[in-house]
Design a protein around this motif. Sequence first.
Motif: not given
Length: 367
Positions: A1-26
């Motif tokens: 950010m402008t004054r130097g705070k790091p930006i957190l990366m990556g999805p934070t939601a926790r998936l149950r019984e599936t992956s992001w890829d599989e979920l996207g196809k449903m």
Amino acid sequence: MTRGKPILMGPTARLRETSWDELGKMTPVEIKERGLFPYPSLPHPKHTPGGQVFPEMQIEQFPRLRRFDVDFDLPEEFLPEFPPAIFLQNRPELGDVSRGEVVSINNYYRLFKGLVTPVQLDGLRLLLTPFPQEEFNPTDDRKSLEPSLGVTCFDCHVNGHTTGQFHLNPDNRPQERRFRLDTTSLRGMFDQQIHGSKRSLRSVEDFTEFEQRTAYFNGDQIHAMKKGLTILDRVHVSHMAQMQNMFDFPPAPALDLMGRLDRSKATEEEIRGEELFFGKAKCSGCHVPPSYMDQQMHDLKLERFMDEPGRGPIKTFTLRGIKESPPYLHDGRCLTLEDTVEFFNLVLELQLNEQEKKDLVSFMLKL
Ligand code: HEC
Ligand code: HEC
């Protein structure tokens, strides 16, 4: 950010019984039936009284903002930097004019005299003046240990931006149908024609007047009478609006005059991200450059995915400077930009692959 705070990366939601890829196809029906949608609405941590809640880092500096009945519920890492930078649209050559300070009634005159007009300076004074409010007031029926003069506009819109403060939507009954609302930034207010995620008020002046009259008391005018409603006259409201219209987005040096990437300043990944944004991923259908919004509200129909009543149309928020204002969506349910890409990948049924998702985030980091 402008004054130097790091930006957190990556999805934070926790998936149950599936992956992001599989979920996207449903299909939406499948996701709903199996209860797999990873972004349900985010409630207020104490939904029944609701009301204004301030982050711990701010309370440490301003103990008057502590409530005894509820704590802030998101880690500081997922919030904007505190204090945020300030950019003035009339003085772009100065860059950040905050000098690393939280603007308050004690320092605003020193920081802003000579930078804005006397009318705007008076507007700023009012934006920094406490007004009694449902949880912070002098009566016994308050939520702070000590009697309080109230809160200021910039207790939430810190330095004309936001640092993650939230409250409940004032307009809805019954209580469980109210939305948690994450404080929006006031950066780029001058370019926006509708205000509020649901209310769609048509001027900054109207929003200024009614934020203070309705939101401050959770929509209850009777409580307002008891706890100290301040009625601002139209002259003062216009001063406050004039000051709010001076806050600019942070500079985006990689964008040209039309808000598109200057390709000589962009990486391959960012260029691919821009092509997706304006193509396959459909984002530009609603987030239109140069301000990356369309002055409209849209119904994302999330009830297709979840056993939750739909929320109807919501304002398309601007994406300029978006990396500096997590958490995302009206209630802050998406903590990172990656979460918003996963969210829209499902909502718009895009079936993006992993690389495409990364590209889109790289592009958004440039806005
Ligand atoms: C609880 C902290 C809080 C305080 C205090 C507060 N706001 Fe807000 N403000 C919000 C939230 C949350 C929103 C988003 C509302 C929504 O999405 O409907 C908002 C939205 C706005 C908007 C509209 C943004 C847009 O274009 O959609 C304006 C303008 C605004 N506030 C001005 C003010 C002014 C002026 C004051 C002081 C009278 C004030 N706010 C005090 C939290 C606060
Ligand atoms: C149909 C219109 C529409 C399309 C298409 C769309 N958005 Fe949005 N966008 C919205 C609306 C409406 C909101 C606010 C939703 C809410 O708060 O619940 C939003 C919010 C966002 C936010 C959060 C903004 C904030 O300040 O919290 C991000 C980030 C975002 N969109 C990115 C994208 C990306 C990336 C795409 C393409 C993959 C996209 N949007 C496509 C309408 C759209």
